[in-house]
Design a protein around this motif. Sequence first.
Motif, PDB file in Angstrom:
ATOM      1  N   GLY A   1       1.048  -0.898  -0.452  1.00  0.00           N
ATOM      2  CA  GLY A   1      -0.057  -0.219  -0.219  1.00  0.00           C
ATOM      3  C   GLY A   1       0.710   1.295  -0.299  1.00  0.00           C
ATOM      4  O   GLY A   1       0.708   2.504  -0.558  1.00  0.00           O
ATOM      5  N   VAL A   2       1.937   1.654   0.997  1.00  0.00           N
ATOM      6  CA  VAL A   2       3.114   2.032   1.081  1.00  0.00           C
ATOM      7  C   VAL A   2       4.275   1.305   0.826  1.00  0.00           C
ATOM      8  O   VAL A   2       4.274   0.925   1.798  1.00  0.00           O
ATOM      9  N   PHE A   3       5.450   2.182   0.312  1.00  0.00           N
ATOM     10  CA  PHE A   3       6.097   1.462  -0.042  1.00  0.00           C
ATOM     11  C   PHE A   3       7.222   1.916   0.876  1.00  0.00           C
ATOM     12  O   PHE A   3       7.304   2.972   1.483  1.00  0.00           O
ATOM     13  N   SER A   4       7.901   0.631   1.431  1.00  0.00           N
ATOM     14  CA  SER A   4       8.382   0.845   3.153  1.00  0.00           C
ATOM     15  C   SER A   4       9.529   1.999   2.924  1.00  0.00           C
ATOM     16  O   SER A   4      10.055   2.780   4.079  1.00  0.00           O
ATOM     17  N   MET A   5      10.511   1.792   1.724  1.00  0.00           N
ATOM     18  CA  MET A   5      11.437   2.187   1.605  1.00  0.00           C
ATOM     19  C   MET A   5      11.068   3.625   1.079  1.00  0.00           C
ATOM     20  O   MET A   5      12.141   4.702   0.657  1.00  0.00           O
ATOM     21  N   ASP A   6      10.906   4.254   0.245  1.00  0.00           N
ATOM     22  CA  ASP A   6       9.739   5.374  -0.411  1.00  0.00           C
ATOM     23  C   ASP A   6       9.024   6.422  -0.364  1.00  0.00           C
ATOM     24  O   ASP A   6       8.787   7.351  -0.610  1.00  0.00           O
ATOM     25  N   GLY A   7       7.959   5.579   0.602  1.00  0.00           N
ATOM     26  CA  GLY A   7       7.012   6.558   0.753  1.00  0.00           C
ATOM     27  C   GLY A   7       6.041   6.401   0.218  1.00  0.00           C
ATOM     28  O   GLY A   7       5.204   7.245   0.883  1.00  0.00           O
TER      29      GLY A   7
ATOM     30  N   GLU B   1      26.861   4.601  -0.731  1.00  0.00           N
ATOM     31  CA  GLU B   1      26.870   4.419   1.003  1.00  0.00           C
ATOM     32  C   GLU B   1      27.195   4.644   1.825  1.00  0.00           C
ATOM     33  O   GLU B   1      26.734   5.382   3.185  1.00  0.00           O
ATOM     34  N   GLN B   2      28.519   5.447   1.393  1.00  0.00           N
ATOM     35  CA  GLN B   2      29.461   6.101   2.378  1.00  0.00           C
ATOM     36  C   GLN B   2      29.099   7.468   2.782  1.00  0.00           C
ATOM     37  O   GLN B   2      28.896   8.561   4.024  1.00  0.00           O
ATOM     38  N   ALA B   3      28.280   8.108   2.055  1.00  0.00           N
ATOM     39  CA  ALA B   3      27.417   9.634   2.189  1.00  0.00           C
ATOM     40  C   ALA B   3      26.547   9.437   2.455  1.00  0.00           C
ATOM     41  O   ALA B   3      25.793  10.817   4.289  1.00  0.00           O
ATOM     42  N   ALA B   4      25.776   8.216   2.881  1.00  0.00           N
ATOM     43  CA  ALA B   4      24.768   8.625   3.441  1.00  0.00           C
ATOM     44  C   ALA B   4      25.015   7.443   5.089  1.00  0.00           C
ATOM     45  O   ALA B   4      24.324   8.448   5.776  1.00  0.00           O
ATOM     46  N   LEU B   5      26.121   7.148   4.626  1.00  0.00           N
ATOM     47  CA  LEU B   5      26.121   6.807   6.820  1.00  0.00           C
ATOM     48  C   LEU B   5      26.873   8.014   7.311  1.00  0.00           C
ATOM     49  O   LEU B   5      26.954   8.551   8.727  1.00  0.00           O
TER      50      LEU B   5
ATOM     51  N   GLU C   1      23.500  15.657  16.040  1.00  0.00           N
ATOM     52  CA  GLU C   1      22.519  17.122  16.019  1.00  0.00           C
ATOM     53  C   GLU C   1      21.443  16.508  17.400  1.00  0.00           C
ATOM     54  O   GLU C   1      20.373  17.375  17.100  1.00  0.00           O
ATOM     55  N   GLY C   2      21.789  15.337  17.601  1.00  0.00           N
ATOM     56  CA  GLY C   2      20.464  14.436  18.546  1.00  0.00           C
ATOM     57  C   GLY C   2      19.341  13.894  17.669  1.00  0.00           C
ATOM     58  O   GLY C   2      18.558  13.645  18.330  1.00  0.00           O
ATOM     59  N   PHE C   3      19.548  13.311  16.478  1.00  0.00           N
ATOM     60  CA  PHE C   3      18.703  12.842  15.531  1.00  0.00           C
ATOM     61  C   PHE C   3      18.736  11.702  15.117  1.00  0.00           C
ATOM     62  O   PHE C   3      20.168  11.819  14.383  1.00  0.00           O
ATOM     63  N   LEU C   4      18.163  10.804  15.448  1.00  0.00           N
ATOM     64  CA  LEU C   4      18.576   8.775  14.698  1.00  0.00           C
ATOM     65  C   LEU C   4      17.736   9.223  13.203  1.00  0.00           C
ATOM     66  O   LEU C   4      16.965   9.164  13.679  1.00  0.00           O
ATOM     67  N   VAL C   5      18.128   9.350  12.571  1.00  0.00           N
ATOM     68  CA  VAL C   5      18.068   9.007  11.205  1.00  0.00           C
ATOM     69  C   VAL C   5      18.795   8.008  10.915  1.00  0.00           C
ATOM     70  O   VAL C   5      19.543   7.995  10.068  1.00  0.00           O
ATOM     71  N   THR C   6      18.534   6.935  10.277  1.00  0.00           N
ATOM     72  CA  THR C   6      19.063   5.715  10.305  1.00  0.00           C
ATOM     73  C   THR C   6      19.843   6.007   8.806  1.00  0.00           C
ATOM     74  O   THR C   6      17.955   5.655   7.466  1.00  0.00           O
ATOM     75  N   PRO C   7      20.825   5.198   8.220  1.00  0.00           N
ATOM     76  CA  PRO C   7      20.456   5.112   6.942  1.00  0.00           C
ATOM     77  C   PRO C   7      20.363   4.000   6.228  1.00  0.00           C
ATOM     78  O   PRO C   7      20.675   3.174   6.828  1.00  0.00           O
ATOM     79  N   ILE C   8      19.691   3.949   5.192  1.00  0.00           N
ATOM     80  CA  ILE C   8      18.744   2.762   4.471  1.00  0.00           C
ATOM     81  C   ILE C   8      19.892   2.639   3.224  1.00  0.00           C
ATOM     82  O   ILE C   8      20.617   2.727   2.124  1.00  0.00           O
ATOM     83  N   ARG C   9      20.261   1.310   2.766  1.00  0.00           N
ATOM     84  CA  ARG C   9      21.387   1.022   1.795  1.00  0.00           C
ATOM     85  C   ARG C   9      20.779  -0.372   1.643  1.00  0.00           C
ATOM     86  O   ARG C   9      20.544  -1.520   2.072  1.00  0.00           O
ATOM     87  N   PRO C  10      22.213  -0.744   0.023  1.00  0.00           N
ATOM     88  CA  PRO C  10      21.721  -2.355  -0.413  1.00  0.00           C
ATOM     89  C   PRO C  10      22.345  -2.949   0.747  1.00  0.00           C
ATOM     90  O   PRO C  10      22.935  -2.704   1.632  1.00  0.00           O
TER      91      PRO C  10
ATOM     92  N   PRO D   1      18.277  -0.429  -4.167  1.00  0.00           N
ATOM     93  CA  PRO D   1      19.262  -0.638  -4.855  1.00  0.00           C
ATOM     94  C   PRO D   1      20.404  -0.252  -4.566  1.00  0.00           C
ATOM     95  O   PRO D   1      20.430   1.247  -3.942  1.00  0.00           O
ATOM     96  N   ALA D   2      21.477  -0.547  -5.359  1.00  0.00           N
ATOM     97  CA  ALA D   2      22.691  -0.057  -5.351  1.00  0.00           C
ATOM     98  C   ALA D   2      22.794   0.804  -5.809  1.00  0.00           C
ATOM     99  O   ALA D   2      22.157   1.939  -6.822  1.00  0.00           O
ATOM    100  N   GLY D   3      22.938   2.268  -5.274  1.00  0.00           N
ATOM    101  CA  GLY D   3      23.663   3.607  -5.362  1.00  0.00           C
ATOM    102  C   GLY D   3      22.179   4.614  -5.466  1.00  0.00           C
ATOM    103  O   GLY D   3      22.011   5.405  -5.543  1.00  0.00           O
ATOM    104  N   THR D   4      21.378   3.726  -4.872  1.00  0.00           N
ATOM    105  CA  THR D   4      20.356   5.055  -4.159  1.00  0.00           C
ATOM    106  C   THR D   4      20.217   5.065  -2.279  1.00  0.00           C
ATOM    107  O   THR D   4      19.518   5.359  -1.599  1.00  0.00           O
TER     108      THR D   4
END
Length: 394
Positions: free
Chosen positions: A181-187, A327-331, A340-349, A353-356
């Motif tokens: 219904g709602v895509f879990s990684m793209d919203g 990947e590293q840039a997202a990390l 800064e006090g916010f937990l925002v998890t990076p999502i990786r392959p 998909p690779a590169g996203t």
Amino acid sequence: MSNESLDWFAHAKLDRLTALGLRRSVIDTERKDGVHIRRGERDMVSFSCNDYLGLTHHPAVQAAAMDAVAAHGAGAGASRLITGNHDLYGILEARLAALKGTEAACVFGSGYMANSGILPALAGPGDLIVIDALGHASMNMGARAARAEIKTFRHNDAEDLSALLTENRKTYGNCLVVTEGVFSMDGDRAPIDRLAAVAADNDAWLMVDDAHGFGVLGGGRGTAWEFDPHPDVPLQMGTLSKAVGVYGAFLCASAPVIELMKNRARSLVYTTALPPAVIASCIAAVDIIETDSERVVRPLQNAQAFCDAVGLPNPESPIVPLVIGAEQAALDASAALEDEGFLVTPIRPPTVPAGTSRLRFTFSAEHTPAQVVALADSVNGLSLPDNDMPVTGA
Ligand SMILES: *Cc1c(COP(=O)(O)O)cnc(C)c1O
């Protein structure tokens, strides 16, 4: 040591993940309430939980669990088909069926287990299962267990599905079309109305996994109710672990389909029933979803406020991706937000998909407007790599 080769095998696999920047680890995280967490010495506001309504820590939901433990014990003691079917199951299933407008419902141990069991109960060798290209891992698990032919259609593309079915449908016995219904990684939301029409035209059965829509979209009833009129979806799956805030999953469908599940879904038959406390909490959470409409709309309102503040397109759900690319840039971006006090998890392959690789923000009814503004300020201050990636997913 006779098991040396086993450890070598594990080390080699892990080294490869490390080299690719894909090694993950589980980190102890104390959730203090719906949005405040503590990791090590650090207190943070989480924008990474799926607890959209803050029900994991709601007093009524917690009290229901404690009362159920006192009344029924800690565990169910057996599979539902043996002696595990405590009477709370029937109450929850009736409530879910009423909410979804179906004849019946069936509760499973988790979303992963539901998808693993539902698909093989409905399709087998000689049948066709068509899945959205971005479908959840558990759908693919169920499809593989079914040993049916598996094909994918382009993400959210009803025309591609139509072409695929026109070409292939007649070669197979039964056909299932499976999407989220709602895509879990793209919203983003599936075009459920058009997919339902294509499925009906091709004598295919549509299943929508509404893990991330149930409780927050369509007034709480789910993504299908965002459409007017809401499309007729014969197989409505959802989880009890996200907006509901507890654990488990369900299928809402006709009475014979549900009866079939209770006889043939292996992930229901061959597993211990959920603890009574889990079911009791889910019933209390459904009460809140049905009555507290102001809470139900808040996650999307918070997502909208964030998107407005950082210049992202309007969100379709409380999930907002900020695609970064490498990947590293997202990390690095995630680490900067943690500072800064916010937990925002990076999502990786391989989750995406690779590169996203991306930051994936999830918004809760419990986030205050001030917290959302502060997060947006920090995101606007991130130095992100210049690349040609689109700013959002989907
Ligand atoms: C989370 C999720 C699941 C798995 O549900 P669990 O209850 O966590 O096992 C299944 N499908 C989708 C789309 C999900 O996002």
